[in-house]
Design a protein around this motif. Structure first.
Motif, PDB file in Angstrom:
ATOM      1  N   THR A 110      13.300   6.207  -5.629  1.00  0.00           N
ATOM      2  CA  THR A 110      12.664   6.118  -4.316  1.00  0.00           C
ATOM      3  C   THR A 110      13.771   6.100  -3.281  1.00  0.00           C
ATOM      4  O   THR A 110      14.702   5.297  -3.376  1.00  0.00           O
ATOM      5  CB  THR A 110      11.821   4.829  -4.199  1.00  0.00           C
TER       6      THR A 110
ATOM      7  N   SER B 144       0.821  -1.216   0.000  1.00  0.00           N
ATOM      8  CA  SER B 144       0.000   0.000   0.000  1.00  0.00           C
ATOM      9  C   SER B 144       0.855   1.267   0.000  1.00  0.00           C
ATOM     10  O   SER B 144       0.339   2.357  -0.221  1.00  0.00           O
ATOM     11  CB  SER B 144      -0.939   0.002   1.208  1.00  0.00           C
ATOM     12  N   MET B 145       2.146   1.118   0.222  1.00  0.00           N
ATOM     13  CA  MET B 145       3.031   2.290   0.242  1.00  0.00           C
ATOM     14  C   MET B 145       3.470   2.673  -1.161  1.00  0.00           C
ATOM     15  O   MET B 145       3.731   1.806  -2.001  1.00  0.00           O
ATOM     16  CB  MET B 145       4.272   2.001   1.091  1.00  0.00           C
ATOM     17  N   GLN B 146       3.568   3.950  -1.383  1.00  0.00           N
ATOM     18  CA  GLN B 146       4.034   4.452  -2.669  1.00  0.00           C
ATOM     19  C   GLN B 146       5.527   4.167  -2.807  1.00  0.00           C
ATOM     20  O   GLN B 146       6.311   4.396  -1.885  1.00  0.00           O
ATOM     21  CB  GLN B 146       3.788   5.955  -2.762  1.00  0.00           C
ATOM     22  N   GLY B 147       5.911   3.647  -3.965  1.00  0.00           N
ATOM     23  CA  GLY B 147       7.304   3.334  -4.218  1.00  0.00           C
ATOM     24  C   GLY B 147       7.643   1.866  -4.027  1.00  0.00           C
ATOM     25  O   GLY B 147       8.701   1.420  -4.444  1.00  0.00           O
TER      26      GLY B 147
ATOM     27  N   ALA C  31      10.594   1.187  -6.512  1.00  0.00           N
ATOM     28  CA  ALA C  31      10.599   1.891  -7.789  1.00  0.00           C
ATOM     29  C   ALA C  31      11.850   2.755  -7.867  1.00  0.00           C
ATOM     30  O   ALA C  31      12.456   3.105  -6.845  1.00  0.00           O
ATOM     31  CB  ALA C  31       9.343   2.745  -7.916  1.00  0.00           C
TER      32      ALA C  31
ATOM     33  N   LYS D 247       1.813  -4.426  -8.962  1.00  0.00           N
ATOM     34  CA  LYS D 247       2.084  -4.748  -7.552  1.00  0.00           C
ATOM     35  C   LYS D 247       1.751  -6.218  -7.345  1.00  0.00           C
ATOM     36  O   LYS D 247       0.621  -6.583  -7.099  1.00  0.00           O
ATOM     37  CB  LYS D 247       1.215  -3.877  -6.636  1.00  0.00           C
TER      38      LYS D 247
ATOM     39  N   VAL E  59      11.829   5.320   2.772  1.00  0.00           N
ATOM     40  CA  VAL E  59      10.884   4.209   2.607  1.00  0.00           C
ATOM     41  C   VAL E  59      11.080   3.170   3.703  1.00  0.00           C
ATOM     42  O   VAL E  59      10.103   2.642   4.247  1.00  0.00           O
ATOM     43  CB  VAL E  59      11.034   3.570   1.205  1.00  0.00           C
TER      44      VAL E  59
ATOM     45  N   ARG F  30       7.088  -1.805  -5.149  1.00  0.00           N
ATOM     46  CA  ARG F  30       6.537  -2.529  -6.296  1.00  0.00           C
ATOM     47  C   ARG F  30       6.105  -3.947  -5.922  1.00  0.00           C
ATOM     48  O   ARG F  30       5.051  -4.386  -6.310  1.00  0.00           O
ATOM     49  CB  ARG F  30       7.567  -2.596  -7.430  1.00  0.00           C
TER      50      ARG F  30
ATOM     51  N   THR G  96      10.423   2.579 -13.418  1.00  0.00           N
ATOM     52  CA  THR G  96       9.059   3.045 -13.166  1.00  0.00           C
ATOM     53  C   THR G  96       8.060   2.457 -14.135  1.00  0.00           C
ATOM     54  O   THR G  96       6.874   2.476 -13.893  1.00  0.00           O
ATOM     55  CB  THR G  96       8.987   4.581 -13.243  1.00  0.00           C
TER      56      THR G  96
ATOM     57  N   SER H  33       4.939  -1.266 -13.056  1.00  0.00           N
ATOM     58  CA  SER H  33       4.101  -0.751 -11.973  1.00  0.00           C
ATOM     59  C   SER H  33       3.146  -1.780 -11.411  1.00  0.00           C
ATOM     60  O   SER H  33       2.253  -1.450 -10.665  1.00  0.00           O
ATOM     61  CB  SER H  33       3.297   0.468 -12.465  1.00  0.00           C
TER      62      SER H  33
END
Length: 192
Positions: free
Chosen positions: A145, A108-111, A142, A188, A150, A113, A183, A186
């Motif tokens: 990042t 659920s975290m951005q960055g 990603a 997940k 992170v 994958r 990038t 994408s």
């Protein structure tokens, strides 16, 4: 019990059971006294009996010390472990369910994958202050990042999620960045 003890225990138990049957047969007079006394005298005159008795004694000694040996607490990566002991009963959570909680929190975290979690459950006594489990999380990040940012945020998020869902505070989380993907990738998905 270790594999060596199990391999020794099988013949040891079979010999002990056979000996018990022979003694029972002699005590109930199923085998006449003259027959078993004659066989006993013959067996006592043989040198092989000393070797068999020596081996039997050594195996017995090994089992005796195995009873008192202390081993480190075993670690499991499958099965179930108790989380809460309530008046209504014990609540047990399967390790794959905990793995799912950790992986969903990471994805659920951005960055992030991909994420794959390994949950190690320590079988410690109930009154032990040690944390009952440890999380090892392998992630793919990603490009562009920041690993430091992170890692701190991801560790805090996983710990908070485990505390909220399971009520276990301060679970040790070991984070491993296995890859930094471009990038364009994408999707997940969870690593195996």
């Amino acid at each position: 019990m270790g594999i060596i003890n199990r391999l020794l225990l099988l013949p040891y138990t079979l010999v002990a059971m056979a000996l018990a049957v022979v003694v029972l047969a002699a005590a109930l007079r199923i085998v006449p006294e003259s027959v078993w006394l004659n066989e006993l005298r013959y067996a006592l005159s043989r040198q092989e009996l000393l070797a068999v008795c020596g081996v039997f004694f050594l195996v017995s000694l090994k089992f005796f010390f195995a009873v008192f040996s202390r081993t480190s607490s075993p670690v499991r990566t499958s099965g179930e472990f108790m989380v809460v002991d309530t008046p209504a009963g014990a609540v047990q959570v399967a390790v794959p369910a905990v793995r799912g909680i950790v992986e969903r929190a990471a994805l659920s975290m951005q960055g992030v994958r991909t994420a794959a979690a390994v949950i190690s459950v320590h079988d410690a006594p109930k009154d032990s202050p040690a944390t009952p489990m440890q999380v090892e999380l392998k992630v793919t990040l990603a490009e562009h990042t920041g690993v430091n940012a992170v890692s701190e945020e991801l560790t805090a998020k996983v710990r908070q999620e485990l505390h909220d869902v399971l009520g276990i505070p301060e679970v040790p989380v070991m984070l491993r960045v296995t890859e930094i993907a471009n990038t364009g990738t994408s999707s997940k998905r969870t690593l195996s």
